[in-house]
Write an enzyme that holds these catalytic residues in place. Structure first.
Site, mmCIF file in Angstrom:
data_model
loop_
_atom_site.group_PDB
_atom_site.id
_atom_site.type_symbol
_atom_site.label_atom_id
_atom_site.label_comp_id
_atom_site.label_asym_id
_atom_site.label_seq_id
_atom_site.Cartn_x
_atom_site.Cartn_y
_atom_site.Cartn_z
ATOM 1 N N ARG A 64 0.768 -1.134 -0.019
ATOM 2 C CA ARG A 64 -0.036 0.011 -0.052
ATOM 3 C C ARG A 64 0.894 1.261 -0.058
ATOM 4 N NH1 ARG A 64 -4.188 1.827 4.770
ATOM 5 N NH2 ARG A 64 -5.086 3.768 3.512
ATOM 6 N N GLY A 97 2.772 4.763 0.413
ATOM 7 C CA GLY A 97 3.146 5.549 1.807
ATOM 8 C C GLY A 97 1.804 6.466 2.119
ATOM 9 N N SER A 140 -0.573 9.518 2.490
ATOM 10 C CA SER A 140 -0.777 10.781 1.509
ATOM 11 C C SER A 140 -1.082 11.800 2.369
ATOM 12 C CB SER A 140 -1.838 10.331 0.728
ATOM 13 O OG SER A 140 -3.199 10.548 1.287
ATOM 14 N N TRP A 160 -3.581 13.564 2.132
ATOM 15 C CA TRP A 160 -5.207 13.594 2.674
ATOM 16 C C TRP A 160 -5.349 12.594 3.915
ATOM 17 C CZ3 TRP A 160 -8.870 15.017 -1.705
ATOM 18 C CH2 TRP A 160 -9.054 16.369 -1.684
ATOM 19 N N ARG A 217 0.439 8.984 -5.831
ATOM 20 C CA ARG A 217 0.816 8.538 -4.451
ATOM 21 C C ARG A 217 1.437 6.935 -4.642
ATOM 22 N NH1 ARG A 217 -4.766 9.236 -4.483
ATOM 23 N NH2 ARG A 217 -6.201 7.666 -3.482
ATOM 24 N N GLU A 237 -7.313 3.513 -6.183
ATOM 25 C CA GLU A 237 -7.963 3.558 -4.797
ATOM 26 C C GLU A 237 -9.864 3.284 -5.143
ATOM 27 O OE1 GLU A 237 -8.840 2.449 -2.243
ATOM 28 O OE2 GLU A 237 -7.928 3.912 -0.708
ATOM 29 N N TYR A 281 -14.625 7.269 -3.870
ATOM 30 C CA TYR A 281 -15.565 7.529 -2.597
ATOM 31 C C TYR A 281 -16.616 8.445 -3.277
ATOM 32 C CZ TYR A 281 -13.372 4.948 1.043
ATOM 33 O OH TYR A 281 -12.829 4.021 1.792
ATOM 34 N N LYS A 325 -13.540 13.346 7.136
ATOM 35 C CA LYS A 325 -14.147 12.490 7.528
ATOM 36 C C LYS A 325 -14.989 12.845 9.245
ATOM 37 C CE LYS A 325 -11.035 9.612 5.352
ATOM 38 N NZ LYS A 325 -10.002 8.372 5.494
ATOM 39 N N HIS A 346 -3.425 0.834 -3.211
ATOM 40 C CA HIS A 346 -4.114 1.555 -2.341
ATOM 41 C C HIS A 346 -4.771 0.725 -1.404
ATOM 42 C CE1 HIS A 346 -3.444 4.877 -4.994
ATOM 43 N NE2 HIS A 346 -3.680 3.990 -5.940
#
Length: 245
Positions: free
Chosen positions: A4, A6, A8, A10, A56, A83, A86, A94, A178
């Site tokens: 996965r 590193g 990010s 965000w 990323r 990823e 969303y 979040k 991701h």
């Protein structure tokens, strides 16, 4: 070898990222370099590398291969390793969303297997149909929101058509992607139930080694690195998931 990307920027800011092209944080860059060093210690020399088309993952690939002095390796990038999308949640904090809509609803969007978030509008500038990197992808295949189930549905064809054939040839494969595209892949490789995968967390920057027999049946899998460091990384991801809503 699954990795996965590193941490990010965000991830650090606790935002929904999805297909927004956010770079690594300073910590994420060091995690990527450390992952490269772990591969060197394990004497794992990949023959081919696969990544998503998001920076990323790409930068993690660059930093890992730099550590290994293998930047000449062939690399293939695919949107199918991106990823999970969303939807309309992308870019939102979040914790703020949990405060507005309740932790239960946000948790369903984040961790359920088959419930996608609210979709992104077709005219939203962040919709992938407006992004040049997806110009060769049939527009009907580009998501505006995805559940983990949807993510698995787009990862499987790429596994079957590109990754599995390389493994059958006896080649060592490094796949950098991701949290959710890897959770989907691990669900398939480990035969996890829909419920079991909900609780699966994959730490950033910690290589996960799979070994297969000639029929591509899993023999073993394990994270590389000192057990305490792996445990700490896994706990950090778990804390993000369960507490930082």
């Amino acid at each position: 070898m699954l990795v996965r990307h590193g941490q990010s920027i965000w991830n650090l800011e606790n935002r929904f990222t999805g297909w927004i092209d956010i770079d690594l944080s300073a910590q994420g860059c060091e995690e990527a370099r450390a992952a490269g060093r772990e591969l060197a210690r394990a004497r794992f020399v990949p023959d081919i590398v696969f990544t998503s088309v998001l920076k990323r993952a790409i930068r993690t690939e660059w930093l890992m291969l730099d550590e290994l002095d293998l930047m000449w390796l062939p690399v293939e990038r695919s949107w199918r390793l991106n990823e999970r999308h969303y939807g309309a949640l992308q870019g939102l904090n979040k914790a703020q969303m949990a405060a507005q809509l309740g932790e239960a609803q946000v948790s369903i969007w984040r961790r359920s297997y088959d419930v996608p978030p609210p979709p992104l509008a077709a005219d939203d500038p962040h919709h992938p149909r407006h992004d040049h990197r997806y110009a060769d992808v049939e527009p009907t295949k580009l998501p505006c929101s995805e559940s983990l189930k949807d993510t698995l549905a787009r990862v499987i064809p790429y596994w079957e058509q590109r990754i599995a054939p390389e493994l059958r040839r006896g080649r060592e494969v490094l796949l950098i992607a991701h949290g959710n595209s890897l959770r989907a892949l691990v669900k398939m490789l480990d035969g996890l139930s829909d419920q079991a995968v909900v609780d699966l967390n994959i730490p950033t920057g910690v290589p996960l080694l799979y070994e297969f027999d000639q029929a591509l049946r899993k023999r073993t899998s394990r994270y590389l690195g000192e057990s305490e460091a792996v445990r700490t990384a896994a706990e950090a991801v778990k804390h993000q998931t369960e507490v930082k809503l």
